[in-house]
Design a protein around this motif. Structure first.
Motif, short mmCIF file in Angstrom:
data_model
loop_
_atom_site.label_atom_id
_atom_site.label_comp_id
_atom_site.label_asym_id
_atom_site.label_seq_id
_atom_site.Cartn_x
_atom_site.Cartn_y
_atom_site.Cartn_z
N ILE A 6 4.50 -38.93 -50.10
CA ILE A 6 3.53 -39.19 -50.26
C ILE A 6 3.19 -40.23 -51.69
N PHE A 7 3.63 -39.80 -52.71
CA PHE A 7 3.96 -40.28 -54.24
C PHE A 7 3.69 -41.35 -54.02
N PHE A 8 5.02 -41.88 -53.49
CA PHE A 8 5.03 -43.66 -53.85
C PHE A 8 3.80 -43.99 -52.65
N VAL A 9 3.55 -43.01 -51.52
CA VAL A 9 2.79 -43.86 -50.99
C VAL A 9 1.40 -44.15 -51.40
N ASN A 10 0.61 -43.34 -52.19
CA ASN A 10 -0.45 -43.23 -53.31
C ASN A 10 0.04 -44.32 -54.45
N LEU A 14 -2.69 -46.90 -54.99
CA LEU A 14 -3.23 -47.33 -56.36
C LEU A 14 -2.89 -48.54 -56.81
N ILE A 15 -1.45 -49.25 -57.21
CA ILE A 15 -1.97 -50.39 -57.21
C ILE A 15 -2.74 -51.02 -56.80
N THR A 16 -2.93 -51.04 -55.42
CA THR A 16 -3.62 -52.04 -54.27
C THR A 16 -4.96 -52.06 -55.26
N VAL A 17 -5.49 -50.99 -55.22
CA VAL A 17 -6.38 -51.26 -55.56
C VAL A 17 -6.56 -51.67 -56.98
N ALA A 18 -6.09 -51.50 -57.52
CA ALA A 18 -5.14 -52.40 -59.24
C ALA A 18 -5.48 -53.51 -58.73
N GLY A 49 -9.39 -41.83 -57.08
CA GLY A 49 -9.13 -41.17 -56.26
C GLY A 49 -9.67 -40.68 -54.80
N TRP A 50 -10.39 -41.25 -54.59
CA TRP A 50 -10.33 -40.79 -53.24
C TRP A 50 -9.99 -41.52 -52.49
N ILE A 51 -9.09 -42.19 -52.38
CA ILE A 51 -8.17 -42.84 -51.69
C ILE A 51 -7.14 -42.58 -51.92
N SER A 52 -6.29 -41.96 -53.20
CA SER A 52 -5.16 -41.34 -52.66
C SER A 52 -5.33 -39.63 -52.04
N LEU A 178 5.92 -40.83 -61.50
CA LEU A 178 4.91 -42.02 -60.85
C LEU A 178 3.13 -42.14 -62.26
N SER A 179 3.28 -41.59 -62.78
CA SER A 179 1.95 -41.53 -63.51
C SER A 179 2.36 -42.23 -64.79
N ILE A 180 3.80 -42.38 -65.44
CA ILE A 180 4.45 -43.33 -66.74
C ILE A 180 4.40 -44.85 -65.64
N LEU A 181 5.52 -44.69 -64.26
CA LEU A 181 4.83 -45.90 -63.35
C LEU A 181 3.90 -46.81 -63.47
N PHE A 182 2.99 -45.93 -62.81
CA PHE A 182 1.70 -46.88 -62.36
C PHE A 182 1.43 -47.73 -64.20
N ALA A 183 0.51 -46.04 -64.99
CA ALA A 183 0.09 -46.41 -66.55
C ALA A 183 0.95 -48.23 -66.84
N LEU A 184 2.37 -47.82 -66.88
CA LEU A 184 3.18 -49.93 -67.31
C LEU A 184 2.36 -50.66 -66.39
N ILE A 185 2.39 -50.33 -65.05
CA ILE A 185 2.00 -51.40 -64.33
C ILE A 185 0.81 -51.55 -64.68
N ILE A 186 -0.29 -50.92 -64.88
CA ILE A 186 -2.31 -51.08 -65.45
C ILE A 186 -2.21 -52.23 -66.91
#
Length: 465
Positions: A6-10, A14-18, A49-52, A178-186
């Motif tokens: 579910i974290f990977f889904v989140n 979040l990547i889609t939203v970004a 945050g809500w969509i997560s 996943l926070s680190i991964l998403f931070a790198l993407i952003i």
């Protein structure tokens, strides 16, 4: 494993939203004001945050595990401003209530509010710290994840022991990675936005520079044209001046030579006539030299103006004596009129005043072949410099060749005339009006012109009473 899935889904959500936010920023928000951009970011972070939470893992009917704290981490790193972070934390907490009003929802709201205040404090540290962006990002990610785990342990409805031994070993490292991964993407998104913004600014700068270069090119072309015209006018002036100087000089040289070589065959009357011509030629030369000297003094700012009381009634008498002979020679009517109830005196420079009027009358007689020349003196009220002032007006009217509308202003410029060949036909250097214009300004007044080609001209000298 369910938490990890579910974290990977989140993360995917979040990547889609970004990505969608990136498109929205490029095409809609990029030219908006700073405040609009800030509000848009806050609303977007709360929505993320809500969509997560919407796609989060439901442990039971009330407990939801998700990455709703990741938008706060990203905002802290990308836009470290305390107040927006507090709003995002509190707003994201409020969205948790949309999934039901219960003890778990209240705990979630409290958790996100605390994370918002923590991130606000971290943002103050980020703006002051000299550490690298990578180091700052890792500290923010670690701090928020640790605080999130502590809040769940303290305020969560799941027993602390169960959470620490069974859930946190999976959710904490997963959330951290996943926070680190998403931070790198952003961060990559942020770099792209930064590059696009730099390109946009560079294009704007290039456009502005191109426009400025175009304007400068036009100015340079105009300046080159003016220099070419100035060179032409000065060449014409020198040609006219050489002609004007040679004529009286030839008269002086030739006649003085005749007198010197007198073999007693020349009568006294002829010698007297030669002397008169030499005298007049000398006066013409003196007038030419005085014009040139006056022009150079005015341009250098060294022409002295001596103001004193001037008897207005004496001016037309002096000018009438001087120009009545010329009027008779050219068979022109010369009329001088003075208005009644005119102030008997004005404060001005009598020498320069008469010089202006002589120049205006000389031009009037020079360019008038038939008809009349008139000099009138009157008082007039005229609005100048934001106030209604009293002026004494010396008006010279003629029935001569006139001046075309497009040439009326250039006649007051040095070395310029309405027609470059006009001096060859009528004589003169073309400096009279330029000097008169400058002298009028030094006397506190100005000269106006009304004219129509072929129908004569009216030159008016305004002096303050």
């Amino acid at each position: 494993m369910e938490y990890l899935k579910i974290f990977f889904v989140n993360t995917a959500v979040l990547i889609t939203v970004a990505y969608l936010a990136n498109l929205l920023y490029k095409h809609l928000i990029t030219y908006a004001s700073k405040r609009v951009k800030q509000i848009s970011w806050v609303l977007l972070a709360i929505f993320a945050g809500w969509i997560s939470s919407f796609f989060g893992y439901r442990l039971d009917d009330h407990v939801i595990f998700d990455l709703r704290f990741v938008p706060i981490i990203i905002t802290t790193i990308a836009f470290p401003q305390p107040f927006p972070l507090i709003l995002i934390g509190f707003g994201t907490g409020l969205t948790r209530l949309t999934f039901g009003w219960n003890e778990a929802a209240l705990a979630g709201m409290l958790n996100l509010s605390i994370l918002g205040f923590l991130s606000a404090g971290l943002s103050c540290w980020i703006t002051r710290s000299n550490a690298s962006i990578m180091k700052k990002g890792l500290i923010v990610i670690l701090a928020v994840n640790v605080m999130n785990a502590l809040n769940i342990t303290i305020f969560g409805i799941i027993p602390a022991r169960e959470y620490i031994t069974e859930i946190m070993p999976i959710t904490f490292p997963s959330g951290l990675l996943l926070s680190i991964l998403f931070a790198l993407i952003i961060w990559d998104f942020q770099l792209e936005l930064s590059r696009n913004e730099q390109i946009r600014r560079a294009n704007e700068l290039l456009s502005a520079q191109t426009e400025e270069l175009h304007k400068n090119e036009i100015v340079l072309e105009e300046r080159a044209k003016q220099l070419m015209l100035a060179s032409q006018y000065k060449s014409e002036f020198l040609a006219n001046m050489s002609h004007e100087l040679r004529t009286p000089l030839n008269s002086i040289i030739n006649l003085s030579q005749l007198i010197e070589e007198n073999d007693n065959s020349t009568t006294r009357e002829e010698i007297a006539e030669y002397g008169g011509i030499i005298h007049r030629s000398g006066e013409e030369l003196m007038m030419l030299i005085n014009d040139i000297l006056d022009l150079s003094k005015v341009e250098a700012g060294r022409l002295d103006i001596i103001k004193e009381q001037v008897n207005v009634s004496e001016i037309p008498e002096l000018l009438s004596l001087q120009f009545s002979v010329i009027a008779k020679q050219k068979e022109l009517e010369f009329v001088v009129s003075v208005s009644e109830n005119l102030a008997p005196t004005i404060i001005s420079d009598p020498q320069r005043l008469q010089q202006i009027l002589r120049n205006l009358l000389s031009n009037a007689f020079k360019f008038t072949q038939m008809g009349s020349v008139m000099l009138s003196i009157r008082a007039e009220q005229r609005w100048e410099d934001g106030q209604d002032l009293n002026w004494m007006v010396f008006e010279v009217r003629d029935s001569g060749i006139g001046i075309a509308e497009e040439k009326r202003m250039i006649i007051f410029e040095a070395f310029r005339q309405a027609d470059g060949t006009i001096s060859r036909k009528y004589g003169g250097t073309g400096l009279g009006l330029s000097i008169s214009h400058d002298l009028a300004r030094l006397l506190g007044g100005f000269i106006t012109v009304q004219s129509e080609e072929g129908k004569g001209s009216i030159f008016s000298l305004y002096l303050p009473i």
